[in-house]
Design an enzyme around this catalytic site. Structure first.
Site, short mmCIF file in Angstrom:
data_model
loop_
_atom_site.label_atom_id
_atom_site.label_comp_id
_atom_site.label_asym_id
_atom_site.label_seq_id
_atom_site.Cartn_x
_atom_site.Cartn_y
_atom_site.Cartn_z
N LEU A 33 2.58 42.91 5.75
CA LEU A 33 3.94 42.43 6.04
C LEU A 33 4.79 43.13 5.12
CD1 LEU A 33 2.72 38.81 5.09
CD2 LEU A 33 2.95 39.87 7.35
N ARG A 35 7.94 46.15 3.97
CA ARG A 35 8.13 47.44 3.62
C ARG A 35 8.35 47.40 1.93
NH1 ARG A 35 12.50 49.52 8.09
NH2 ARG A 35 11.00 48.93 10.12
N ARG A 37 7.94 48.61 -1.54
CA ARG A 37 7.60 49.64 -2.36
C ARG A 37 6.83 49.35 -3.60
NH1 ARG A 37 12.43 53.82 -2.90
NH2 ARG A 37 10.73 54.83 -3.81
N SER A 41 2.57 43.70 0.24
CA SER A 41 2.31 42.46 1.18
C SER A 41 1.41 42.59 2.15
CB SER A 41 3.53 41.51 1.22
OG SER A 41 4.59 41.39 0.20
N ASP A 149 14.69 36.43 -8.07
CA ASP A 149 14.80 37.37 -6.83
C ASP A 149 14.88 36.35 -5.44
OD1 ASP A 149 14.91 39.35 -5.22
OD2 ASP A 149 12.78 39.77 -5.08
#
Length: 1494
Positions: A33, A35, A37, A41, A149
């Site tokens: 899942l 992208r 870095r 995921s 976040d």
């Protein structure tokens, strides 16, 4: 945790993600899942479901992760105490040498994905999600936890729009460099689109004035800024508020996001977002402050605490419980949402005055629900489902499209003005819906229901969920109806349960007409989506689904028509079929967009009509068509005609109409002629006269009165609308006028209405020229105006029997006869027409009297001559012109027999002339049974009254017919309103509907009449008046004297002798075997015959009910049953057939009543072939009282519907109206008397007698539903069978008017009892059998008391509960098991001695054995002797040569085994008869054999 690492080594192979994780986690990689870095995921499969695993790979120097683990533990432990959390922390974590793993549950959707998924979020859903997001942040900040976040990917959503805040970033840096975007990309840019949700203060400059630590604590204001960015993206349809560059510019004051926020239409939302994203952290409010300050501005008042508390209670419940609780409080939810709406929402018409439902009320409701079981909760809420829809029924009616409502007679004019037969299209505006029904909060409830509907286990709750969706659809907008609700409803059209499919069909047809507008993408929703999904419904296995489809096809067709028209309107404004200007300029005039559009529209309309026509044809003529489906389709035939237009109504609908009339179902024919008038108005005058009028003419001779009345009402409507031309109208009058003498008042009134409407249509001149000659013979005098219904009714002569009416119809079908009749009508003078019937009556007098071989024949002829001479007097002729005609009665009538005039008028073909079959002195009378002849009339008359009619008398009697032609006498004024009785005049006695005035006790008269199926509301008052005079309204055919009729208790009634239910008088079967039927494998317990005797059914212990064709009994050598119905493993105990129908009712041993119909096409005129096409299961009723013991037809009066009386093993007696699933009433017999083993009812329906398994007989009064008399049979034994006794007319009324019944009980004996007093009149018995008891041992005359006055308590308990029967059950005595009553008191019996006997009531010595085994050496030397004991007559069958020993069962069976005459070889269980070319006897036995005798 990685804050000090600049970059990590790229991991390429996904198989290494879980390499270092212990195998105890049982995780299997599914997909990667995102992208990211910093954390990778992945989605994994676990034994308990899907999970998300975030993997951090360690690279380079070893890092101590214990501090970050402490933070994760704190977050998880703190949130565990939340009662209804909106936060979802990591649930597991694991650190290994090479990696660290974070695990949480997988959510199907996050906010980022949901914003781009259909159906798109509505405004109220966005507000609801923003509200929950602020609640989640509030919960975090109250626990001193900051997220760090917040972005759309970390806002998780359930399918019912419950929000969770997940992936807390306690391990990410708080501050990142302003001038180095690599850290931002590494830690926060998961999508690679550089979208930024971080607060401006989280960026710092290297070498700046203020130095910060990257791991400094997070502040709540930082999360508030991120929440503002997420809410902005939510309301901007997925467009981000800031990219990284824009945020840095905004930090410097070089970017203004307010311009981007102008796309949000709600100013309150814009204001809240701008306040959240202020540059100054201190100026931002807390999450709680935003929730409080913007209630009523952004968030509706019902969000908190009501709706939020409601969702909190729903979350832990399964789908079934959510739907059940939603249904229980749906009204409160609606009221709360309609109150205090926010913003610019439109309120309802009136404020809600009920108390609002607050959070505490919701919590109390769910708390109470938790105390009960789930089943109780579901049951309680489902029972209140009707309350939900009653409140919105008015809203549905207001918002229906004008042409979707039911078309009534008053609407036909308006409808025809709307209908344009020339253009035939595009004539109707689209669907308007009032705005005051809007309640946007209902979208949230609809979303919750849609999320549950696939997981509901109970079918009835799936149905309720669909109905709740239908209710929600009233208040939501069109886009939500089409995109959100409709797909779920359509999906349930293929549900395995029929009730769910029906509810989905109904909801679909209710939702689609509510749509006002739709996007171009939905313009072809019907041809490409709706109709393909409905294509399987005409072949559905459940009839209820096909009925539902048929009843909604018209609504569906008109809604599709409206969608098609609206799509054309969209194309008119350039939404569809856009063409550029260059193409238009080069196109010829014949191919311009307007012409192409019109041609395309006509093609689409024709295709739509073709699709609907195919559906209609499949429903009407397909392999699974039933009468009920056809009836449902006919209910909206007017709307279908409107949809098809005149041309296609003629081309398609007219050819399929014969399919409706080919069905034998009388209800279908009745509905057909009720609705055919709508077809008439659409197909045009010519089609009506050529195609539809012949159908209506055929209906006039139908056996069902409702069919005749509906056909007449159709004609009346056409006349009032001037739809029929003069020629066609006169033809229909010639077809209709014989019904003026019909025995039903309902039919006669309908005929009068049609004639009055025809007269008004033709005008006064034509009425007296064409109508008056035709109807004159049916009127006692001509009214002042034929167009007056009241005047015609007042002048009508009394009715005659149906047999006479049908013979008249046969005559009218003869062209030569009609030509002769027209010549008589239009050529004769009025005087000749007035007295033509009198002359014909006199002409036939001798023939009539010759038929009646009576001692008073000479007196009767003299009486007729006196009447004739009196009728020749001018005064009598003038009497018919008077408005107030009175019956003149002398003050002191002479009591001699010569004053008695008895008129007997059997039917003769020569009397069936229209002008002559009704004599002026012949009148009908109230009646309840079918006659075989014209009514018989008798009256006492003084000669002076006949010779001097104008002389007034104080003893004049004025009688009101009270709207009943059958109660009127020609001499009496039909318009009088009361009885005026002189004191010197004897009280008139109404015996079997005739009036008798006289003082001679020897004068008695007998009248038999045709029943009136429809009587007006004044009948009850007339009957009550007669009862006050000492007259019984339920009297039947009998001879009555003033002595005999002096006691009202004597006028109880005699059973009906119907031609179809009771064999012919004098019928004596000879015992010749016609057929032997051996298909049943076990005992045949009961036989029932159809009303027309075309077939009969047999119920057996082998769990089958078989249908046999009676017409083939005398023809076929190998005779087989035509149809078989299976009882699902239970035994068929009893059966009956509903009168005048093909419906069969069977009682089974498991307590279930099966009701089914036989699809039978009888042989008629021409080349019609008799056909048995199958069995249609109508309904099953589980009485839950043990086995069915007795079952019989019950008819209280002709107005009541088909009813069945039945008794059960648990002492219950019930009356079931077969039109519903409920019992009309229930009575309980005394359990100590045993179960009710047999029932017999009176024809009038006023009383019935029950017999129990312990020999107790009880007479019940059904008017009050109480037992009137109860007595014990002389011996304690089961009552095997009972039937009515039809005594001969010669017996005095004091006997015939009492409730007399034959009772089969004991050892080979049948007794005749008067149930009124419990006394025995006669005993029929067979001697020389074992177990028989001497006659002298029984007290037959006086009824036995059931309970001793002062019994011993112990003995009473033993007697009451029959304790001795538990130890040793008493054996069943051999005896009579079946009875078949005959007219005149005769009786057929069959029993365990394998013999069928005929007992002669009038001449007992003429009784004989029809069939049975003959003992070797003895033969049939039986004779019947009469004895008398204690006033009771005994008829005993004995042998001329006495037997040495009494007969045993073994001896009888041995004789039957060697018998060559074909007698039964086991006990005879049932007897019945059918009338074909000759009367046949049907018998069944315990060995499964059915035998037919003649």
């Amino acid at each position: 945790m990685g804050n000090k690492i600049a970059r990590t080594t790229q991991v390429s192979a996904t198989e290494y993600y879980l390499h270092d994780l212990p195998s105890s986690y049982n995780l299997v990689l599914k997909e990667v899942l995102g992208r990211g870095r910093f954390l990778k995921s992945i989605q994994c499969k676990h034994d308990e479901g899907l999970v998300v695993v975030k993997v951090y790979f360690k690279r380079g120097d070893s890092i101590d992760l214990r501090e970050y683990e402490r933070r994760l533990v704190k977050i998880k432990d703190v949130f565990l105490s939340l009662e209804h959390p909106h936060v979802w922390p990591f649930q597991f974590w694991q650190e290994t040498d090479k990696a660290a793993y974070l695990v949480r549950q997988y959510f199907y959707s996050n906010l980022h994905d949901r914003l781009s998924t259909r159906p798109f979020l509505s405004l109220v859903e966005k507000k609801w999600l923003a509200f929950q997001l602020l609640l989640a942040v509030k919960q975090c900040h109250e626990k001193d936890i900051c997220h760090g976040d917040i972005k759309c990917e970390n806002v998780l959503l359930t399918s019912w729009n419950w929000l969770y805040l997940a992936d807390f970033a306690s391990f990410k840096p708080t501050y990142i460099p302003y001038d180095d975007p690599s850290d931002f990309s590494f830690f926060f840019d998961t999508r690679g689109q550089r979208l930024c949700y971080l607060a401006p203060e989280r960026f710092y400059e290297h070498g700046g004035e203020t130095q910060v630590a990257q791991d400094a604590p997070l502040k709540p204001s930082m999360d508030i800024f991120a929440v503002g960015c997420v809410i902005a993206e939510l309301f901007l349809e997925g467009q981000p508020l800031f990219e990284l560059a824009q945020l840095l510019a905004y930090r410097r004051g070089q970017h203004d996001p307010s311009q981007h926020l102008e796309k949000i239409p709600d100013p309150g939302i814009r204001k809240m977002i701008l306040h959240m994203i202020q540059l100054e952290p201190e100026a931002r409010l807390s999450a709680e402050d935003y929730l409080q300050n913007y209630v009523g501005v952004v968030f509706p008042n019902y969000f908190s605490p009501f709706l939020h508390t409601l969702y909190c209670c729903w979350n832990p419940l399964p789908s079934d419980m959510r739907v059940a609780t939603c249904q229980g409080i749906f009204q409160e939810i609606l009221k709360k949402m309609m109150e205090n709406k926010s913003g610019d929402e439109i309120g309802v018409d009136s404020p809600v005055t009920s108390n609002p439902m607050n959070a505490s009320t919701v919590q109390e409701t769910f708390a109470n629900h938790k105390l009960n079981s789930s089943k109780d909760l579901i049951r309680n809420t489902v029972n209140s489902k009707d309350e939900i829809f009653y409140s919105i029924s008015d809203a549905l009616k207001k918002n229906r499209h004008p042409f979707l409502k039911k078309i009534t007679m008053d609407d036909l004019g308006t409808l025809m003005s709307l209908y344009d037969s020339r253009s035939d299209t595009y004539g109707t505006p689209f669907l308007p819906v009032e705005g005051n029904m809007r309640c946007e909060g209902m979208v949230l409830i609809a979303s919750m229901l849609c999320s549950c509907i696939r997981n509901i286990k109970l079918p009835h709750l799936r149905r309720e969920a669909i109905l709740l969706l239908r209710s929600c659809s009233l208040y939501i907008d069109d886009d939500d109806r089409l995109q959100r609700v409709l797909p779920y409803v359509v999906a349930l059209l293929s549900d395995p349960t029929a009730i769910v499919r029906c509810a989905a069909m109904e909801t679909l047809c209710d939702i689609l007409p509510l749509v006002r507008d739709f996007p171009p993408s939905d313009a072809k929703i019907f041809p490409e989506y709706i109709f393909p999904m409905l294509s399987m419904l005409p072949e559905d296995t459940e009839e209820s689904v096909r009925i539902c489809y048929a009843s909604n096809i018209a609504k569906l067709a008109l809604t599709a028509y409206g969608f098609l028209i609206h799509s054309f309107q969209l194309s008119d404004v350039g939404v569809l079929n856009e063409l550029n200007s260059q193409q238009i300029s080069t196109t010829p005039a014949s191919e311009t967009p307007s012409h192409l559009q019109k041609a395309n529209g006509n093609a689409q309309l024709q295709q739509l009509r073709k699709t609907i026509a195919e559906v209609v044809q499949e429903l009407v003529m397909g392999p699974k068509q039933t009468p009920n489906v056809r009836r449902a389709l006919l209910q909206d035939i007017g709307e279908l005609c409107f949809f098809f237009g005149q041309r296609q109504s003629n081309d398609f609908l007219l050819p399929i109409l014969p399919a409706f009339l080919n069905d034998r179902d009388e209800q279908l024919r009745s509905v057909f002629f009720e609705k055919i008038v709508y077809v008439c108005f659409f197909v045009g005058q010519r089609s009506v006269e050529e195609y539809l009028l012949p159908y209506i003419d055929q209906a006039l001779s139908d056996q069902t009165e409702a069919v005749i009345v509906n056909a007449l009402e159709c004609l009346s409507t056409l006349c009032k609308s001037s739809f029929l031309r003069k020629r066609a109208l006169l033809q229909m009058i010639e077809c209709v006028y014989p019904l003026l003498c019909y025995p039903s008042q309902w039919v006669r009134r309908a005929v009068v209405t049609f004639i009055a409407a025809s007269s008004e249509c033709l005008g006064a001149v034509d009425s007296y020229a064409f109508i008056a000659p035709v109807i004159r013979s049916y009127l006692s005098r001509l009214p002042a105006s034929i167009a007056s219904e009241e005047g015609l009714l007042s002048c009508l002569k009394p009715p005659v029997t149906r047999e006479v009416v049908y013979r008249i119809f046969e005559k009218t079908r003869n062209p030569e006869f009609m030509a002769k009749q027209r010549k008589m009508w239009y050529s004769s003078s009025p005087q000749s027409k007035d007295w033509e019937s009198v002359d014909l009556f006199d002409k036939d007098a001798g023939e009539l009297n010759s038929v009646e071989c009576r001692a008073e024949q000479k007196q009767s002829v003299e009486g007729k001559k006196q009447i004739k001479s009196a009728s020749k007097q001018p005064e009598v002729q003038g009497k018919y012109a008077e408005k107030d005609a009175k019956l003149r009665i002398p003050r002191n009538p002479r009591p001699n027999a010569s004053n008695t005039v008895e008129l007997r008028d059997p039917v003769y073909p020569e009397k069936l002339q229209f002008s002559g079959f009704m004599a002026p002195y012949v009148s009908g009378a109230n009646s309840f049974i079918e006659p075989e002849n014209i009514p018989l009339y008798s009256f006492s008359m003084d000669k002076r009254a006949a010779t001097n009619p104008p002389v007034a008398s104080e003893s004049s009697l004025q009688m009101n017919s009270l709207g009943m032609g059958s109660l009127s006498v020609p001499w009496m004024d039909s318009m009088s309103k009361s009885f005026n009785l002189a004191s010197s005049v004897p009280v008139p006695k109404l015996i079997s509907g005739s009036f008798h005035v006289g003082t001679n006790p020897k004068q008695f008269y007998r009248v038999v009449h045709e029943p009136e199926s429809r009587e007006n509301d004044q009948i009850s008052s007339a009957i009550s008046k007669f009862q006050d005079l000492g007259v019984s309204s339920s009297s039947k055919s009998a001879s009555v004297t003033s002595e005999d009729a002096s006691s009202p208790a004597d006028l109880v009634g005699e059973p009906s002798l119907s031609r179809t239910s009771v064999p012919d008088s004098g019928w004596k079967p000879r015992g010749v075997l016609v057929a032997h039927l051996q298909e049943h494998r076990s005992a045949v317990n009961d036989i029932a015959t159809s009303s027309d005797h075309s077939f009969f059914v047999s119920a057996s212990d082998d769990s089958t009910v078989k249908v046999w064709d009676s017409r083939k009994l005398e023809k076929d050598i190998s005779f087989r049953s035509r149809l078989t119905y299976h009882l699902e493993g239970s035994r068929g105990m009893c059966t009956t057939m509903l009168r005048n129908s093909t419906q069969v009712v069977v009682g089974a041993s498991d307590g279930v009543i099966h009701m089914f119909s036989i699809d039978h096409i009888s042989r008629g005129l021409g080349n019609v072939v008799e056909k048995y096409s199958g069995i249609v299961d109508i309904k099953k009723k589980d009485v839950k009282e043990g086995a069915l013991v007795s079952l019989l037809n019950y008819t209280a009066d002709s107005l009541s519907g088909p009813m069945v009386m039945y008794s059960t093993q648990n002492c219950g007696i019930h009356l079931w109206d077969t039109r519903s699933d409920l019992d009309a009433w229930t009575l309980k017999a005394n359990p100590e008397e045993g179960y009710v083993s047999s029932l017999v009812t009176s024809p009038c329906g006023n009383w019935f007698v029950s017999g129990s398994s312990r020999g107790v007989l009880t007479l019940w009064d059904l008017r009050f539903r109480v037992p009137v008399n109860s007595w014990q049979y002389p011996i304690i034994c089961p009552i095997e069978k009972m039937c009515l006794c039809f005594l001969p007319p010669s017996v005095s009324v004091s006997t015939t008017m009492k409730p007399l019944i034959y009772v089969a009980a004991g050892c080979n004996e049948v007794s005749l009892w008067n149930a009124e007093g419990g006394s025995c009149h006669q005993v029929l018995r067979v001697a020389n059998y074992e177990n028989e008891t001497d006659v002298s041992e029984f007290q037959w005359k006086l009824p036995s008391n059931k309970v001793n006055p002062k019994p011993n308590h112990r003995q009473n308990m033993s007697s009451k509960y029959r304790i001795e029967e538990l130890n040793e059950p008493p054996p069943r005595l051999p005896g009579i098991r079946s009875l078949l009553p005959l007219p005149g008191g005769d009786l057929l019996t069959g029993g365990t001695d394998l013999k069928i006997r005929r007992w002669d009531y009038s001449s007992p010595e003429r009784s004989y054995c029809i069939c049975g085994p003959s003992l070797k050496g003895v033969g049939n030397d039986d004779f019947y002797e009469l004895k008398t004991n204690t006033g009771v007559q005994f008829v005993q069958e004995t042998k001329r040569r006495p037997l040495a020993t009494k007969l045993t069962a073994k001896a009888v069976l041995a004789a039957a085994a060697t018998d060559t005459a074909g007698c039964h070889r086991d006990s005879v269980q049932s007897l019945a008869s059918v009338k074909l070319n000759q009367r046949l006897l049907i018998s069944s036995s315990r060995d499964g054999a059915i035998k037919v005798w003649k």
